[in-house]
Enzyme design. Structure first.
Site, mmCIF file in Angstrom:
data_model
loop_
_atom_site.group_PDB
_atom_site.id
_atom_site.type_symbol
_atom_site.label_atom_id
_atom_site.label_comp_id
_atom_site.label_asym_id
_atom_site.label_seq_id
_atom_site.Cartn_x
_atom_site.Cartn_y
_atom_site.Cartn_z
ATOM 1 N N GLN A 124 0.850 -0.967 -0.031
ATOM 2 C CA GLN A 124 -0.042 -0.108 0.139
ATOM 3 C C GLN A 124 0.930 1.349 0.020
ATOM 4 O OE1 GLN A 124 -1.382 -1.668 3.534
ATOM 5 N NE2 GLN A 124 -3.409 -1.892 2.886
ATOM 6 N N HIS A 135 6.417 3.511 6.125
ATOM 7 C CA HIS A 135 7.367 2.818 5.926
ATOM 8 C C HIS A 135 7.406 1.902 4.700
ATOM 9 C CE1 HIS A 135 11.011 1.012 8.022
ATOM 10 N NE2 HIS A 135 11.136 0.420 6.698
ATOM 11 N N HIS A 137 6.797 -1.094 2.939
ATOM 12 C CA HIS A 137 6.790 -2.408 3.474
ATOM 13 C C HIS A 137 5.880 -3.381 2.382
ATOM 14 C CE1 HIS A 137 3.266 -0.910 5.497
ATOM 15 N NE2 HIS A 137 2.918 -1.874 5.716
ATOM 16 N N HIS A 139 3.380 -6.733 2.169
ATOM 17 C CA HIS A 139 2.887 -8.187 3.138
ATOM 18 C C HIS A 139 3.104 -9.246 2.329
ATOM 19 C CE1 HIS A 139 0.387 -5.895 6.124
ATOM 20 N NE2 HIS A 139 0.672 -4.713 5.078
#
Length: 194
Positions: A124, A135, A137, A139
């Site tokens: 996202q 930050h 990232h 998933h």
């Protein structure tokens, strides 16, 4: 001990790696231990204990999840030890390559370990896309047939999870927080994969 990836390519950006005395296009022939002495990693405003991290490269790291949606749901981060990057669109080509190539490797191992048949990789990028922790990232979620009634419900669940994290994990009573000990044991199991 966190295992480190021997990068299978040449390091093209000496400016980014000046702290490590690497030169342009110099092959990395030994393990680079950037995390020696590191007590915690950061995820936006959150501190992540080093025992929760099971895989690192020069530019990214993987950690077990406090509240996984499914078994094997982990988070894969851009390493803020080098510089803070909030948005995916702000990564360089080298950083993007490391992040996604390593996510692919970690995903492959987790899919096999959890006897899954597919993987969900989700990112996202920005608040309107559902990013609540500033930050970069990804998933990574091993998937099996029937793990969600409607396959795409996982994205709603991830969005909810991101919002919960921002609210200090006060919501979603169905999923329970793991203890640091539980997360450390899980990370130790995943370290054996690499």
């Amino acid at each position: 001990m966190v295992k480190h990836l021997l990068l299978p390519y040449l390091v093209p950006s000496p400016r980014l790696f000046h702290l490590h005395s690497l030169r342009a296009f110099r092959p990395i022939s030994s393990t680079i231990k950037m995390t020696a002495g590191v007590e915690h990693y950061t995820f936006g405003p959150y501190k992540i204990h080093k025992s929760e991290v099971f895989y690192t490269t020069l530019l990214s790291y993987a950690m077990v999840n406090l509240r996984p949606l499914l078994p094997g749901h982990i988070l894969f981060f851009w390493a803020s030890i080098i510089r803070e990057v909030k948005r995916f669109v702000d990564l360089t080509a080298d950083e993007t390559s490391d992040l996604w190539l390593t996510a692919q490797k970690v995903g492959r191992e987790l899919e096999d370990y959890h006897k899954a048949s597919s993987l969900t990789f989700a990112i996202q990028d920005g608040p309107q896309a559902g990013q609540t922790v500033p930050h970069v990232h990804i998933h990574i979620v091993p998937r099996r047939s029937g793990d969600f009634e409607n396959n795409d419900e996982i994205y709603d669940a991830m969005d909810e999870k991101e919002k919960e994290l921002k609210q200090k994990l006060d919501l979603d009573k169905e999923r329970k927080d793991k203890t640091l000990e539980e997360m450390s044991r899980e990370a130790e199991e995943y370290r054996k994969l690499f």
